[in-house]
Design a protein around this motif. Structure first.
Motif, mmCIF file in Angstrom:
data_model
loop_
_atom_site.group_PDB
_atom_site.id
_atom_site.type_symbol
_atom_site.label_atom_id
_atom_site.label_comp_id
_atom_site.label_asym_id
_atom_site.label_seq_id
_atom_site.Cartn_x
_atom_site.Cartn_y
_atom_site.Cartn_z
ATOM 1 N N ILE A 7 43.700 48.026 42.043
ATOM 2 C CA ILE A 7 44.776 48.278 44.205
ATOM 3 C C ILE A 7 44.283 47.394 44.638
ATOM 4 C CG2 ILE A 7 43.437 50.852 43.922
ATOM 5 C CD1 ILE A 7 40.841 49.624 45.219
ATOM 6 N N SER A 8 44.459 47.256 45.789
ATOM 7 C CA SER A 8 44.117 45.686 47.016
ATOM 8 C C SER A 8 44.477 45.855 48.370
ATOM 9 C CB SER A 8 45.808 44.591 46.973
ATOM 10 O OG SER A 8 45.876 43.475 46.866
ATOM 11 N N ASP A 9 43.937 45.055 49.460
ATOM 12 C CA ASP A 9 44.203 45.118 50.999
ATOM 13 C C ASP A 9 43.435 46.581 51.141
ATOM 14 O OD1 ASP A 9 46.139 42.734 51.507
ATOM 15 O OD2 ASP A 9 46.609 43.335 49.829
ATOM 16 N N ILE A 45 50.878 44.905 45.139
ATOM 17 C CA ILE A 45 51.264 46.694 44.776
ATOM 18 C C ILE A 45 50.661 46.081 46.969
ATOM 19 C CG2 ILE A 45 48.524 46.315 44.928
ATOM 20 C CD1 ILE A 45 50.794 49.328 43.538
ATOM 21 N N ALA A 46 51.349 47.951 46.932
ATOM 22 C CA ALA A 46 50.879 48.411 48.862
ATOM 23 C C ALA A 46 49.520 48.043 49.265
ATOM 24 C CB ALA A 46 51.476 49.568 48.929
ATOM 25 N N SER A 47 49.537 47.702 50.562
ATOM 26 C CA SER A 47 47.766 48.361 50.650
ATOM 27 C C SER A 47 47.587 49.627 50.596
ATOM 28 C CB SER A 47 47.930 48.400 52.637
ATOM 29 O OG SER A 47 46.842 49.089 52.838
ATOM 30 N N ALA A 48 46.456 49.362 49.548
ATOM 31 C CA ALA A 48 45.201 50.923 49.100
ATOM 32 C C ALA A 48 45.180 51.882 50.876
ATOM 33 C CB ALA A 48 44.281 50.205 48.492
ATOM 34 N N SER A 49 45.648 51.849 51.664
ATOM 35 C CA SER A 49 44.743 52.641 53.008
ATOM 36 C C SER A 49 46.639 52.492 53.722
ATOM 37 C CB SER A 49 43.913 51.471 53.517
ATOM 38 O OG SER A 49 42.706 51.588 52.969
ATOM 39 N N GLN A 50 47.694 52.238 53.416
ATOM 40 C CA GLN A 50 49.222 52.114 53.640
ATOM 41 C C GLN A 50 48.911 53.625 54.333
ATOM 42 O OE1 GLN A 50 50.348 49.955 55.751
ATOM 43 N NE2 GLN A 50 51.751 51.850 56.329
ATOM 44 N N GLY A 51 48.885 54.414 55.437
ATOM 45 C CA GLY A 51 49.357 55.587 55.122
ATOM 46 C C GLY A 51 51.367 56.282 55.623
ATOM 47 N N PRO A 52 51.829 57.507 55.093
ATOM 48 C CA PRO A 52 53.111 57.378 55.719
ATOM 49 C C PRO A 52 53.623 56.791 56.901
ATOM 50 C CG PRO A 52 51.907 59.596 55.183
ATOM 51 C CD PRO A 52 51.384 58.603 55.388
ATOM 52 N N GLY A 53 54.906 56.949 56.769
ATOM 53 C CA GLY A 53 55.557 56.455 58.028
ATOM 54 C C GLY A 53 55.470 55.086 58.869
ATOM 55 N N GLY A 54 55.154 54.148 58.546
ATOM 56 C CA GLY A 54 55.076 53.146 58.349
ATOM 57 C C GLY A 54 56.401 51.793 57.714
ATOM 58 N N HIS A 55 56.080 50.312 58.124
ATOM 59 C CA HIS A 55 57.617 49.853 58.013
ATOM 60 C C HIS A 55 56.699 49.352 56.175
ATOM 61 C CE1 HIS A 55 54.748 47.103 60.054
ATOM 62 N NE2 HIS A 55 55.166 46.458 58.940
ATOM 63 N N GLY A 98 48.937 52.683 47.528
ATOM 64 C CA GLY A 98 49.172 53.003 45.698
ATOM 65 C C GLY A 98 48.365 52.408 45.055
ATOM 66 N N TYR A 99 48.610 52.364 44.236
ATOM 67 C CA TYR A 99 47.579 51.471 42.828
ATOM 68 C C TYR A 99 48.595 51.338 41.866
ATOM 69 C CZ TYR A 99 46.916 56.159 39.975
ATOM 70 O OH TYR A 99 47.350 57.016 39.615
ATOM 71 N N ASN A 100 48.273 50.410 41.357
ATOM 72 C CA ASN A 100 48.971 49.965 39.500
ATOM 73 C C ASN A 100 48.250 50.282 38.807
ATOM 74 O OD1 ASN A 100 51.387 48.658 40.375
ATOM 75 N ND2 ASN A 100 50.271 46.940 40.761
ATOM 76 N N LEU A 101 48.869 50.766 37.644
ATOM 77 C CA LEU A 101 48.044 51.225 36.096
ATOM 78 C C LEU A 101 48.683 50.913 34.938
ATOM 79 C CD1 LEU A 101 45.470 52.934 35.913
ATOM 80 C CD2 LEU A 101 46.875 54.610 35.068
ATOM 81 N N PHE A 102 47.655 49.856 34.203
ATOM 82 C CA PHE A 102 48.475 49.033 32.995
ATOM 83 C C PHE A 102 47.552 49.570 32.300
ATOM 84 C CE2 PHE A 102 48.832 46.141 36.725
ATOM 85 C CZ PHE A 102 49.305 46.119 36.316
ATOM 86 N N ARG A 103 48.988 49.697 31.016
ATOM 87 C CA ARG A 103 48.925 50.213 29.900
ATOM 88 C C ARG A 103 48.497 49.718 28.464
ATOM 89 N NH1 ARG A 103 47.137 56.050 30.417
ATOM 90 N NH2 ARG A 103 47.627 57.180 32.257
ATOM 91 N N ILE A 104 47.278 48.897 28.448
ATOM 92 C CA ILE A 104 47.280 47.826 27.332
ATOM 93 C C ILE A 104 47.153 47.726 25.712
ATOM 94 C CG2 ILE A 104 46.786 45.734 26.814
ATOM 95 C CD1 ILE A 104 45.577 45.466 29.620
ATOM 96 N N THR A 105 48.372 47.678 24.706
ATOM 97 C CA THR A 105 47.538 48.207 23.484
ATOM 98 C C THR A 105 48.289 47.123 22.955
ATOM 99 O OG1 THR A 105 50.087 49.050 23.397
ATOM 100 C CG2 THR A 105 47.987 51.072 23.605
ATOM 101 N N GLY A 106 47.936 47.124 21.437
ATOM 102 C CA GLY A 106 48.565 46.038 20.373
ATOM 103 C C GLY A 106 47.949 44.544 20.187
ATOM 104 N N SER A 107 48.536 43.746 19.861
ATOM 105 C CA SER A 107 47.418 42.502 19.297
ATOM 106 C C SER A 107 47.702 41.365 19.498
ATOM 107 C CB SER A 107 47.136 43.328 17.326
ATOM 108 O OG SER A 107 47.822 42.449 16.828
ATOM 109 N N PRO A 108 46.997 40.320 19.280
ATOM 110 C CA PRO A 108 47.782 38.944 19.779
ATOM 111 C C PRO A 108 48.870 38.648 19.219
ATOM 112 C CG PRO A 108 45.285 38.768 19.301
ATOM 113 C CD PRO A 108 45.920 40.123 18.642
#
Length: 304
Positions: free
Chosen positions: A7-9, A248-258, A263-273
């Motif tokens: 999240i950010s902002d 990512i968008a501001s974590a406090s931005q309500g609907p109806g603005g420009h 929102g938030y990003n979710l990253f799922r990390i798997t695998g190996s080097p």
């Protein structure tokens, strides 16, 4: 699998009462901007919906890429510390500052002192020393190395630029190379987007070329940022292939603005080097502002 939420902002509000001394600075422009524009679209319930949805996903770690406050007054910085403590434990929450957290001279040092447990690396002393450079830092969590960089500086009125210094570039490259040797998935956190054209001139990252050189020299698997209040995905050339750069968008931005809804990003990390897999989900506040919805779900690594 390691799951990273981003999240950010945050821009915690409302603004506290300001003294005349506090307003006798760049803060007067931010104060006017808040009352004319920002307060109309930033809603506490949006942040609550975001955090509740993140908790349901039970990520392994939460990354916050700056702008926790608005004008960086003492009371705001204290409130942000309390908010951090309610949001997550320092072990599971990593923060880098934004330009609003360093809004005027002296604010950055106060913020870092108050938020120290969330902005220090694994080897950084527990007691804050304002003479010691905090950034870049490295935090190792499972198969992931979180590399925290700071672009936060105090700027003149009508400027929201960031700065990535030569010293920070050199040390970031060293940390990234060391993490690669350890076989870790490397995530770089920074507030300003390190991509040309991603922000307006007065909001740009000074030192963007240095950041690009670090990526080409040392590489990384993912870069995350905030600042623009929009959902974005760019790519940078890296030592080991192309690197996704996600905003990512501001974590406090309500609907109806420009600007896009919170929102938030979710990253799922798997695998190996050498064989990492990265799945990216974006969750966004719905149009009614009453819950979250999935708006993106795509693989970023391996890059095709």
């Amino acid at each position: 699998m390691f799951t990273l939420a981003h999240i950010s902002d945050i821009h915690l509000g409302p603004l506290p009462k300001l003294t005349l001394l506090e307003l006798a600075s760049k803060r007067i422009t931010g104060f006017v901007n808040w009352h004319r524009n920002r307060r109309k679209h930033l809603f506490p319930n949006a942040l609550i919906e975001v955090l509740e949805d993140i908790r349901l996903k039970q990520p392994d770690h939460l990354a916050i890429t700056g702008d926790l406050v608005n004008l960086a007054t003492k009371s705001e910085l204290l409130s942000a510390r309390d908010w951090l403590e309610m949001t997550g434990k320092p072990l599971d929450t990593s923060v880098v500052p934004g330009n609003h957290d360093a809004y005027v001279r002296g604010a950055y040092e106060r913020a870092m002192g108050l938020w120290h447990d969330y902005v220090r690396g694994d080897s950084t002393p527990a007691v804050y020393d304002p003479e010691r450079k905090l950034f870049p830092y490295i935090r190792r969590r499972g198969p992931v190395a979180l590399i925290g960089c700071s672009s936060a500086i105090a700027t003149p009125p009508f400027s929201a630029a960031g700065f990535f210094s030569p010293r920070q570039a050199r040390e970031t490259a060293k940390l990234l190379k060391a993490a690669r040797e350890e076989g870790l998935f490397r995530v770089v956190m920074i507030h300003h987007p390190p991509v040309r054209g991603a922000a307006e001139t007065h909001k740009r990252l000074v030192g963007i070329g240095r950041f690009a050189e670090v990526m080409q020299e040392a590489g990384a698997e993912l870069v995350i940022h905030g600042h623009t209040h929009v959902n974005s995905l760019f790519w940078l050339d890296g030592a080991d292939g192309r690197i996704p750069v996600a905003g990512i968008a501001s974590a406090s931005q309500g609907p109806g603005g420009h600007k896009p809804r919170a929102g938030y990003n979710l990253f799922r990390i798997t695998g190996s080097p050498g064989h990492w897999h990265l799945q990216h989900e974006r969750h966004q506040l719905n149009q009614a502002g009453t819950g979250m919805e999935l708006t993106a779900n795509l693989p970023l690594l391996p890059h095709r």
